[in-house]
Design an enzyme around this catalytic site. Structure first.
Site, mmCIF file in Angstrom:
data_model
loop_
_atom_site.group_PDB
_atom_site.id
_atom_site.type_symbol
_atom_site.label_atom_id
_atom_site.label_comp_id
_atom_site.label_asym_id
_atom_site.label_seq_id
_atom_site.Cartn_x
_atom_site.Cartn_y
_atom_site.Cartn_z
ATOM 1 N N GLU A 182 0.283 12.948 -1.518
ATOM 2 C CA GLU A 182 0.156 12.828 -0.065
ATOM 3 C C GLU A 182 1.483 13.079 0.627
ATOM 4 O OE1 GLU A 182 -2.785 8.999 -0.357
ATOM 5 O OE2 GLU A 182 -1.079 8.937 0.988
ATOM 6 N N CYS A 204 7.282 12.420 5.652
ATOM 7 C CA CYS A 204 7.285 11.394 4.599
ATOM 8 C C CYS A 204 6.788 12.071 3.324
ATOM 9 C CB CYS A 204 6.359 10.247 5.012
ATOM 10 S SG CYS A 204 6.115 9.025 3.707
ATOM 11 N N CYS A 257 2.342 6.116 -9.627
ATOM 12 C CA CYS A 257 3.544 5.280 -9.695
ATOM 13 C C CYS A 257 3.308 4.236 -10.775
ATOM 14 C CB CYS A 257 3.774 4.601 -8.342
ATOM 15 S SG CYS A 257 5.240 3.560 -8.315
ATOM 16 N N CYS A 282 -0.487 -1.949 -3.214
ATOM 17 C CA CYS A 282 -0.301 -0.510 -3.006
ATOM 18 C C CYS A 282 -1.323 0.323 -3.771
ATOM 19 C CB CYS A 282 1.106 -0.125 -3.457
ATOM 20 S SG CYS A 282 1.431 1.624 -3.332
ATOM 21 N N GLU A 325 7.940 6.174 -6.958
ATOM 22 C CA GLU A 325 9.197 5.425 -6.877
ATOM 23 C C GLU A 325 10.337 6.425 -7.118
ATOM 24 O OE1 GLU A 325 10.617 2.278 -6.223
ATOM 25 O OE2 GLU A 325 12.320 3.539 -6.684
ATOM 26 N N ASN A 336 -1.253 -3.106 5.080
ATOM 27 C CA ASN A 336 -2.450 -2.288 5.216
ATOM 28 C C ASN A 336 -3.456 -2.709 4.155
ATOM 29 O OD1 ASN A 336 -3.518 0.058 6.584
ATOM 30 N ND2 ASN A 336 -1.375 0.729 6.606
ATOM 31 N N CYS A 359 0.300 4.684 1.908
ATOM 32 C CA CYS A 359 0.704 5.052 0.563
ATOM 33 C C CYS A 359 -0.421 5.098 -0.482
ATOM 34 C CB CYS A 359 1.766 4.028 0.140
ATOM 35 S SG CYS A 359 2.682 4.503 -1.291
HETATM 36 N N1 SAH Z 1 8.026 3.315 -4.167
HETATM 37 C C1 SAH Z 1 8.860 3.199 -3.038
HETATM 38 C C2 SAH Z 1 8.554 4.189 -1.932
HETATM 39 C C3 SAH Z 1 7.107 4.464 -1.643
HETATM 40 S S1 SAH Z 1 6.121 3.161 -1.003
HETATM 41 C C4 SAH Z 1 8.843 1.783 -2.510
HETATM 42 O O1 SAH Z 1 8.014 0.992 -2.939
HETATM 43 O O2 SAH Z 1 9.693 1.479 -1.691
HETATM 44 C C5 SAH Z 1 6.527 3.195 0.717
HETATM 45 C C6 SAH Z 1 6.384 1.857 1.407
HETATM 46 O O3 SAH Z 1 5.003 1.519 1.635
HETATM 47 C C7 SAH Z 1 6.964 0.710 0.595
HETATM 48 O O4 SAH Z 1 7.756 -0.107 1.422
HETATM 49 C C8 SAH Z 1 5.717 -0.019 0.148
HETATM 50 O O5 SAH Z 1 6.002 -1.319 -0.199
HETATM 51 C C9 SAH Z 1 4.806 0.162 1.343
HETATM 52 N N2 SAH Z 1 3.391 -0.108 1.095
HETATM 53 C C10 SAH Z 1 2.650 0.261 0.039
HETATM 54 N N3 SAH Z 1 1.376 -0.171 0.174
HETATM 55 C C11 SAH Z 1 1.312 -0.828 1.355
HETATM 56 C C12 SAH Z 1 0.289 -1.511 2.054
HETATM 57 N N4 SAH Z 1 -0.946 -1.621 1.564
HETATM 58 N N5 SAH Z 1 0.592 -2.069 3.243
HETATM 59 C C13 SAH Z 1 1.861 -1.958 3.761
HETATM 60 N N6 SAH Z 1 2.861 -1.324 3.145
HETATM 61 C C14 SAH Z 1 2.608 -0.780 1.946
HETATM 62 FE FE1 SF4 Z 2 5.029 2.317 -6.414
HETATM 63 FE FE2 SF4 Z 2 6.196 1.869 -4.050
HETATM 64 FE FE3 SF4 Z 2 3.528 1.638 -4.355
HETATM 65 FE FE4 SF4 Z 2 5.134 -0.171 -5.480
HETATM 66 S S1 SF4 Z 2 4.884 0.229 -3.282
HETATM 67 S S2 SF4 Z 2 3.362 0.827 -6.463
HETATM 68 S S3 SF4 Z 2 6.853 1.106 -6.059
HETATM 69 S S4 SF4 Z 2 4.723 3.496 -4.531
#
Ligand code: SAH
Ligand code: SF4
Length: 366
Positions: free
Chosen positions: A108, A121, A128, A135, A176, A306, A349
């Protein structure tokens, strides 16, 4: 550093042979390649500029002789992405893409418009392996790393598709970035190259769930990017429950790495904090968080979590989110509530990829 990756390509007659990922090469790498083909030096810059511009085939390189284009095509491939789905927000014009890669994998990417320009983005991995509970990207683990060229392609595709110049990049899509360290660093070098897309490192954010060894290695490069830490919890009890990475590097180890990173780069660090109702959104949690962040020049981004179908997490109501922000501010911590872009096409994400995969699987397309 020159990242030299190859992938298997089929030639007529089913002969499988490796091709070089030419778009992941920096100017030095392209120069070596051009040199090895007995070509004059000036060809290297011409070729590098084309590769970084987002062209999808050697045929588009009009100032490169046809014979050399053919030679390059035989030896190398140009990484591209193909938009399988495109969702445009009717509210603010945010565009979300689901891209297909050469091997059929899906990632994405999102294009957002702010007052100061366009931000993309990008994803850094297919899937991951960090397994954060909130997530969608981590649901099926890691499939593979993206190459630097596949990261670049997400930007050039969005720029070409919308006829715009991209001014900012956030590495906050699927994956990540510090678990794909070499390719992420190569991407940072290429995307900021003045002969390429030329996005200043100050306009780039890299988000990590807290891979301490990666933060330490990244500090050595002293890039003026913004390091963004997905903290999401004020203590180890809560963080252990939602982010398995915390069992390897706990909050204190992570914040210590942040302090050392800051000492070297002198850059303000950004902390992401997704508010989950009843989990990390209390007054006490805000107090604990403020205490933990003492001594770090930082900014906290509050994100209403989310909901993902596979878990029961809910975001707090608006009043509770504002109360959390006010509490942090009153304790001297700079905090903002992140504006939600593309609310009508909302999917954070990993969720869009999952939806697309389900649609495709359901329709037996692949
Ligand atoms: N892996 C890295 C970057 C990608 S995730 C990381 O974790 O930082 C990008 C952002 O989206 C991160 O801050 C993650 O914690 C957040 N994220 C993932 N799923 C989410 C959700 N369901 N609600 C809010 N933020 C979320
Ligand atoms: Fe991976 Fe970032 Fe999602 Fe955690 S929040 S599972 S590190 S993409």
């Amino acid at each position: 550093m020159t990242v030299f990756t190859v992938r298997s390509c089929k030639k007529a007659g089913d002969f499988i042979y490796p091709k070089l990922d030419i778009r992941s090469l920096d100017l030095e790498g392209v120069t070596k390649l051009v040199d090895s083909l007995g070509q004059p030096k000036f060809r290297a810059l011409q070729l590098f500029k084309w590769l970084q511009s987002g062209v999808e085939s050697f045929d588009e390189m009009t100032n490169i002789p046809a014979a050399l284009r053919q030679q390059l095509d035989d030896m190398c491939y140009i990484a591209t992405v193909k938009a399988l789905r495109k969702y445009v927000s009717q509210i603010d014009g945010t565009v979300k893409y689901v891209y297909e890669l050469y091997d059929g994998e899906l990632i994405e990417s999102v294009l957002m418009k702010y007052e100061y320009g366009y931000t993309v983005c990008i994803s850094t991995q297919v899937g991951c392996r960090m397994g954060c509970k909130f997530c969608a990207s981590g649901l099926y683990g890691l499939t593979r790393n993206l190459t630097a060229s596949e990261m670049l392609a997400q930007i050039t595709y969005a720029a070409r598709d919308n006829d715009i110049r991209v001014s900012n990049v956030v590495m906050m899509g699927m994956g990540e970035p510090l678990d794909n360290f070499e390719n992420s660093v190569q991407f940072l070098k290429l995307v900021s190259d003045e002969n390429g897309i030329n996005i200043g490192l100050r306009h780039i954010s890299l988000s990590t769930s807290g891979v301490v060894s990666g933060i330490q290695k990244l500090a050595e490069y002293n890039f003026p990017i913004t390091l963004s830490i997905s903290l999401h919890a004020p203590n180890d009890d809560i963080r252990n429950k939602t982010m398995p990475v915390n069992k390897k590097w706990n909050i204190d180890a992570l914040l210590q790495a942040c302090k050392e990173y800051q000492k070297i780069t002198t850059r303000r660090i950004s902390f992401e904090y997704a508010l989950i109702e009843g989990v990390n959104d209390s007054d006490d949690n805000a107090r604990e968080l403020a205490k933990k962040l003492k001594g770090i020049m930082c900014h906290v981004n509050l994100i209403p979590a989310n909901p993902v179908k596979e878990n029961t997490f809910k975001k707090p109501d608006r009043k509770a989110i504002i109360a959390f922000q006010k509490k942090l501010e009153s304790l001297g911590v700079n905090a903002t509530i992140r504006r939600t872009l593309g609310a009508d096409i909302d999917a954070s994400c990993g969720q869009l990829k999952k939806k697309t995969k389900e649609e495709i699987d359901g329709a037996n397309i692949c």
